[in-house]
Design an enzyme around this catalytic site. Structure first.
Site, short mmCIF file in Angstrom:
data_model
loop_
_atom_site.label_atom_id
_atom_site.label_comp_id
_atom_site.label_asym_id
_atom_site.label_seq_id
_atom_site.Cartn_x
_atom_site.Cartn_y
_atom_site.Cartn_z
N ASN A 209 45.23 51.27 27.26
CA ASN A 209 44.96 51.96 28.53
C ASN A 209 46.19 52.77 28.94
OD1 ASN A 209 46.70 50.21 30.24
ND2 ASN A 209 45.22 48.65 29.59
N ASP A 278 39.96 44.44 29.48
CA ASP A 278 38.90 43.47 29.74
C ASP A 278 38.20 43.02 28.47
OD1 ASP A 278 39.25 43.29 32.49
OD2 ASP A 278 38.16 45.17 32.82
N PHE A 323 47.17 42.86 41.11
CA PHE A 323 47.12 44.30 41.31
C PHE A 323 45.69 44.76 41.09
CE2 PHE A 323 51.26 46.54 41.63
CZ PHE A 323 52.06 45.41 41.75
N LYS A 341 39.73 35.65 43.04
CA LYS A 341 40.80 35.20 42.14
C LYS A 341 41.81 34.29 42.84
CE LYS A 341 40.27 39.20 39.08
NZ LYS A 341 40.84 39.94 37.96
O1 C5P Z 1 39.39 42.41 37.99
P1 C5P Z 1 40.43 43.43 37.76
O2 C5P Z 1 40.67 43.66 36.29
O3 C5P Z 1 40.22 44.72 38.45
O4 C5P Z 1 41.75 42.80 38.41
C1 C5P Z 1 42.99 43.35 38.23
C2 C5P Z 1 44.02 42.25 38.29
O5 C5P Z 1 43.64 41.22 37.36
C3 C5P Z 1 45.38 42.69 37.84
O6 C5P Z 1 46.36 41.94 38.55
C4 C5P Z 1 45.40 42.34 36.36
O7 C5P Z 1 46.72 42.11 35.91
C5 C5P Z 1 44.55 41.10 36.29
N1 C5P Z 1 43.74 40.93 35.08
C6 C5P Z 1 43.92 39.82 34.28
N2 C5P Z 1 43.17 39.63 33.17
C7 C5P Z 1 42.23 40.49 32.82
C8 C5P Z 1 42.00 41.64 33.61
C9 C5P Z 1 42.78 41.82 34.72
O8 C5P Z 1 44.80 39.02 34.59
N3 C5P Z 1 41.52 40.29 31.73
#
Ligand code: C5P
Length: 400
Positions: A209, A278, A323, A341
């Site tokens: 990304n 993701d 974040f 979360k």
């Molecule tokens: O749910 P979302 O991906 O939008 O949330 C973003 C937050 O979740 C960020 O702090 C990111 O570092 C964390 N995150 C994570 N593991 C993932 C995806 C996002 O810890 N697989």
């Protein structure tokens, strides 16, 4: 940071003395009150007039030249200094200070100050690596003097090796670190993730990304400036590791989860600034996928662990910060994320806005707290936002 700070720049007689001119100029442009002391050898390499013009203050070389002023100059400079930087620092000045010799204005003033002293050694590689010089550096470090590592590169003696005067930005950053902070996070263990994960498709391709890692690095830097013990779990190797930060490099989400879990239990604050993919390919091809082998290519993806969600579930005493990068309805998505979360704080930004989000040095963010209170901030540098985030974390920790 440098505004109205009294900085004494000591210039000793290495060929890099001319580079100190750039440093003095930058410090003055940042609002510092700069006073230069040169050794006699340095004054043979660069004229004191250069440093006088650039600093706007008298340059001192000779202990007895300004006798008309009738104040004890080395004592008054030593007392007024917020920070001393010796740049370049020769083996000679390091040796003198390490052995208590005060036979000129620079060594005498260093001896008389209680301010922090930063040495920026620059010299021939063999001289730098000489055990006597290294021994002197070690001795001074244990006495509380600060040192920068010289860079590896082309040297004035027409060789390539360690001993080069560091880039000015690096010296400024080191000085900022030494000047800054109210030790708001003194003794706290802070864990920060940064950058964008890379999920391998085959040995040459990955799913990634646009995250540069700059925001996470800025937060790590700000926490270190406040005295925290910072571990940075980073996907990027290109960015310089901030002073006082311990970096661990990872590639993909699963590696990052492992390292975050390892340090989480023992940390006081965990900040997930990384852009975690993701999804990851279900299988990673061991050899490069050849286009001759497939007309169309389908890559099946499976869900990665949500690291932050996992940390939220097992949270005990930790202050947990997430974040969120969104392109619309930022605050509503952000509030939902705080609850889902189990976060104490979320930094949300609209990456579609100019000057916010990935791969730029600025950001426009809102902070959402556990009780869903929102604070909105204007566009600012990621370093400044990092300081605000760390300040807010410290404020909330102190209320606990
Ligand atoms: O749910 P979302 O991906 O939008 O949330 C973003 C937050 O979740 C960020 O702090 C990111 O570092 C964390 N995150 C994570 N593991 C993932 C995806 C996002 O810890 N697989």
């Amino acid at each position: 940071m440098f505004q109205n700070k009294h900085i004494v720049v000591g210039i000793s007689g290495g060929i890099a003395a001319f580079k100190a001119a750039g440093l003095v100029s930058q410090l003055r442009q940042h609002g510092a009150d700069v006073h230069c002391i040169m050794t006699e050898h340095a004054a043979k390499l660069v004229t004191p007039i250069t440093f006088g013009e650039l600093s706007g203050n008298d340059v001192i070389v000779d202990m007895f030249a300004n006798i008309s002023k009738w104040d004890v100059e080395h004592i008054s400079l030593a007392q007024m200094a917020d920070l001393f930087v010796i740049a370049p620092a020769t083996a000679n000045i390091i040796g003198k200070v390490a052995n208590g010799i005060a036979d000129d204005m620079l060594s005498t003033t260093i001896m008389a100050t209680k301010a922090k002293v930063l040495f920026v050694p620059a010299m021939n590689t063999n001289m730098y690596e000489n055990p006597i010089v290294q021994g002197n550096i070690e001795k001074l470090k244990t006495l509380g003097y600060f040192f920068m590592e010289p860079e590896i590169g082309h040297l004035a003696c027409n060789t390539v090796g360690k001993g080069r005067f560091p880039e000015l930005d690096m010296i400024m950053e080191e000085m900022e670190y030494l000047l800054s902070g109210n030790q708001l996070l003194q003794g706290k263990k802070v864990l920060v993730s940064a950058g964008g994960t890379k999920e391998n498709i085959d040995p040459v391709r990955y799913i990634g990304n646009r995250s540069s890692g700059k925001m996470g690095y800025a937060v790590a830097r700000a926490a270190a400036m406040e005295g925290a013990n910072v571990t940075l779990v980073s996907c990027n190797r290109e960015l310089p590791v901030p002073v006082g930060v311990h970096a661990i490099y990872v590639k993909n989400a699963c590696d990052m989860e492992k390292v975050m879990n390892e340090f989480y239990e023992d940390c006081d604050v965990a900040i997930m600034a990384a852009a975690v993919s993701d999804y990851r390919p279900v299988t990673e091809a061991m050899k490069k996928i050849k286009k001759e082998d497939c007309e169309t290519l389908t890559i099946n993806l499976e869900l990665n662990p949500d690291i932050l969600m996992g940390l939220g579930k097992k949270k005990t005493h930790q202050f947990l910060v997430g974040f969120a990068a969104e392109t619309n309805d930022v605050l509503n998505y952000g509030k939902r994320k705080v609850e889902k979360k189990n976060l104490d704080m979320l930094v949300a930004n609209d990456v579609a806005m100019d000057g916010a989000g990935f791969n730029v040095s600025t950001n426009i963010a809102s902070i959402i707290y556990k009780d869903l209170r929102v604070e909105q901030y204007p566009k600012m540098s990621k370093n400044d936002l990092g300081k605000i985030i760390v300040g807010k974390i410290a404020e909330n920790l102190s209320k606990r």
